[in-house]
Design a protein around this motif. Sequence first.
Motif, short mmCIF file in Angstrom:
data_model
loop_
_atom_site.label_atom_id
_atom_site.label_comp_id
_atom_site.label_asym_id
_atom_site.label_seq_id
_atom_site.Cartn_x
_atom_site.Cartn_y
_atom_site.Cartn_z
N GLY A 106 0.81 -1.20 0.00
CA GLY A 106 0.00 0.00 0.00
C GLY A 106 0.85 1.26 0.00
O GLY A 106 2.08 1.21 0.00
N TRP A 107 0.21 2.40 0.03
CA TRP A 107 0.88 3.69 -0.02
C TRP A 107 1.88 3.83 1.12
O TRP A 107 1.56 3.52 2.28
CB TRP A 107 -0.14 4.82 0.05
CG TRP A 107 -0.96 4.97 -1.20
CD1 TRP A 107 -1.65 3.99 -1.85
CD2 TRP A 107 -1.14 6.16 -1.95
NE1 TRP A 107 -2.27 4.50 -2.96
CE2 TRP A 107 -1.98 5.85 -3.04
CE3 TRP A 107 -0.71 7.48 -1.80
CZ2 TRP A 107 -2.38 6.79 -3.99
CZ3 TRP A 107 -1.11 8.42 -2.73
CH2 TRP A 107 -1.92 8.07 -3.82
N PHE A 108 3.08 4.29 0.80
CA PHE A 108 4.14 4.62 1.75
C PHE A 108 4.74 3.40 2.44
O PHE A 108 5.59 3.54 3.30
CB PHE A 108 3.65 5.60 2.83
CG PHE A 108 3.18 6.92 2.30
CD1 PHE A 108 4.11 7.90 1.97
CD2 PHE A 108 1.84 7.19 2.15
CE1 PHE A 108 3.69 9.13 1.49
CE2 PHE A 108 1.41 8.41 1.67
CZ PHE A 108 2.33 9.39 1.33
N LEU A 109 4.32 2.19 2.09
CA LEU A 109 4.74 1.00 2.81
C LEU A 109 5.87 0.27 2.08
O LEU A 109 6.33 0.71 1.04
CB LEU A 109 3.55 0.06 3.03
CG LEU A 109 2.35 0.68 3.74
CD1 LEU A 109 1.22 -0.35 3.88
CD2 LEU A 109 2.74 1.24 5.09
N GLY A 110 6.30 -0.86 2.63
CA GLY A 110 7.33 -1.67 2.00
C GLY A 110 8.45 -2.00 2.95
O GLY A 110 8.46 -1.58 4.12
N ALA A 111 9.43 -2.75 2.46
CA ALA A 111 10.56 -3.17 3.28
C ALA A 111 11.72 -3.58 2.38
O ALA A 111 11.53 -4.33 1.42
CB ALA A 111 10.17 -4.34 4.18
N ALA A 112 12.91 -3.09 2.68
CA ALA A 112 14.11 -3.55 1.99
C ALA A 112 14.49 -4.93 2.50
O ALA A 112 14.15 -5.31 3.63
CB ALA A 112 15.26 -2.57 2.21
N CYS A 113 15.20 -5.69 1.68
CA CYS A 113 15.73 -6.97 2.13
C CYS A 113 16.92 -6.73 3.06
O CYS A 113 17.53 -5.67 3.06
CB CYS A 113 16.18 -7.81 0.94
SG CYS A 113 14.88 -8.22 -0.21
N TYR A 114 17.25 -7.77 3.83
CA TYR A 114 18.39 -7.70 4.73
C TYR A 114 19.25 -8.94 4.54
O TYR A 114 18.76 -10.07 4.62
CB TYR A 114 17.92 -7.61 6.19
CG TYR A 114 19.06 -7.68 7.19
CD1 TYR A 114 19.80 -6.54 7.50
CD2 TYR A 114 19.40 -8.88 7.80
CE1 TYR A 114 20.85 -6.60 8.40
CE2 TYR A 114 20.45 -8.95 8.71
CZ TYR A 114 21.17 -7.81 8.99
OH TYR A 114 22.21 -7.86 9.88
N PHE A 115 20.53 -8.72 4.27
CA PHE A 115 21.48 -9.82 4.17
C PHE A 115 22.15 -10.01 5.53
O PHE A 115 22.68 -9.05 6.11
CB PHE A 115 22.55 -9.51 3.12
CG PHE A 115 22.03 -9.52 1.71
CD1 PHE A 115 22.11 -10.69 0.94
CD2 PHE A 115 21.47 -8.39 1.14
CE1 PHE A 115 21.65 -10.71 -0.37
CE2 PHE A 115 21.01 -8.40 -0.16
CZ PHE A 115 21.08 -9.56 -0.91
N SER A 116 22.14 -11.23 6.03
CA SER A 116 22.80 -11.49 7.31
C SER A 116 24.29 -11.19 7.18
O SER A 116 24.86 -11.17 6.09
CB SER A 116 22.60 -12.95 7.72
OG SER A 116 23.15 -13.84 6.76
N LYS A 117 24.95 -10.96 8.33
CA LYS A 117 26.35 -10.56 8.31
C LYS A 117 27.26 -11.62 7.69
O LYS A 117 28.28 -11.29 7.08
CB LYS A 117 26.81 -10.22 9.73
CG LYS A 117 26.32 -8.88 10.23
CD LYS A 117 26.98 -8.51 11.54
CE LYS A 117 26.62 -7.10 11.96
NZ LYS A 117 27.29 -6.71 13.21
#
Length: 352
Positions: A106-117
């Motif tokens: 939806g509007w303004f939402l979302g999430a970047a992926c994260y690579f473990s260390k």
Amino acid sequence: MSQFLHINLPLKHRLTFTANPVNVVPLPDGEILMNFASQPLITKLNANLEIVWEKIMQGQNANYVSSKLSASSDGRLIAIAGMTDMRILDAEGTTVLHTVAHRSWGWFLGAACYFSKDNKTIWYILPGDDDETDELQVMDAGTFEVIASYPLQESQQYAYTFHATPDNNTILLEAAAGQDDCIHMQLRLNDGIISLTELTQCDDVIMGNFAPSGKEFVMAPHYDGPLVVYSFPEIALVADQEQSAIFDGSKDFPSSEPDNINYSVFFVDDNNILIVSQFGRLLLLDRKDLRCKAEVMPEGIEFTAYDLDGNPTTNPDYIYDYSSNIINVMIVHDKLLLTTSDGQLRGYGLPV
């Protein structure tokens, strides 16, 4: 007489783009990746902020959801989390290695992926619908097989941000609901099972970063609250400071509206914290008492005074507030990076 000591930072590098960068991602050897708010373009820069390559990645930018960029710490993989899919690409951005399609954010939402260390896993979030919550998933970075999942609290209510911690096995997840709410969770993966602990002691504050020692992290207030410092790994409140004490009159910027912290705070080193103010000022705080010790003055940053109607003014009797040409402030590869309203990425040394 100036309110604070001034630290002048000479400009070291500058690059101008036709759109404002929205993500700046560190790569090995001082290189960085960037993408932009209104263009399906990814740019790789070297340590001197010179362009290495630029590529069209079919990014999606709609409903104020910009494609979110991340990369593995070894530089081997790039992830683009967009409005309706998440793609894993090779280091040169030429080959899509894996795609996860999902319903639209939806509007303004979302999430970047994260690579473990250790670069063995990729963490990401899929948006839910009316009958399902958003879902946290963990993927094997070698096979792209989903190895764990966890249902989150809400459906399409939050924009999520992953934060690395000094503990290789612990991740912080920040969930922000615009101006309404901000919560934090501690994530771990043990034997293929995700454990999630809500950090209620960190409600309604905004993640800054960890001190180089790894023993503390700083968080900004959502609104009128204090700047706060927490210990790690205990995540206990160890210091705070009211905003009025930090600004203490703002004599250099007389106005009817007081200045305050504009969501962004950073440990520069173990003894100094940098804050970004609503006016666009950069103030350096002493960690010992969380009081301002100096105002950082990056070369080329300008301020405009505005009246109550939002019109520029030079009459001190009508100044309501101020704004600088700074859009975003980042500390990447031991450099202070600023994006500005004229589409520039500007690089400076650290102010300590």
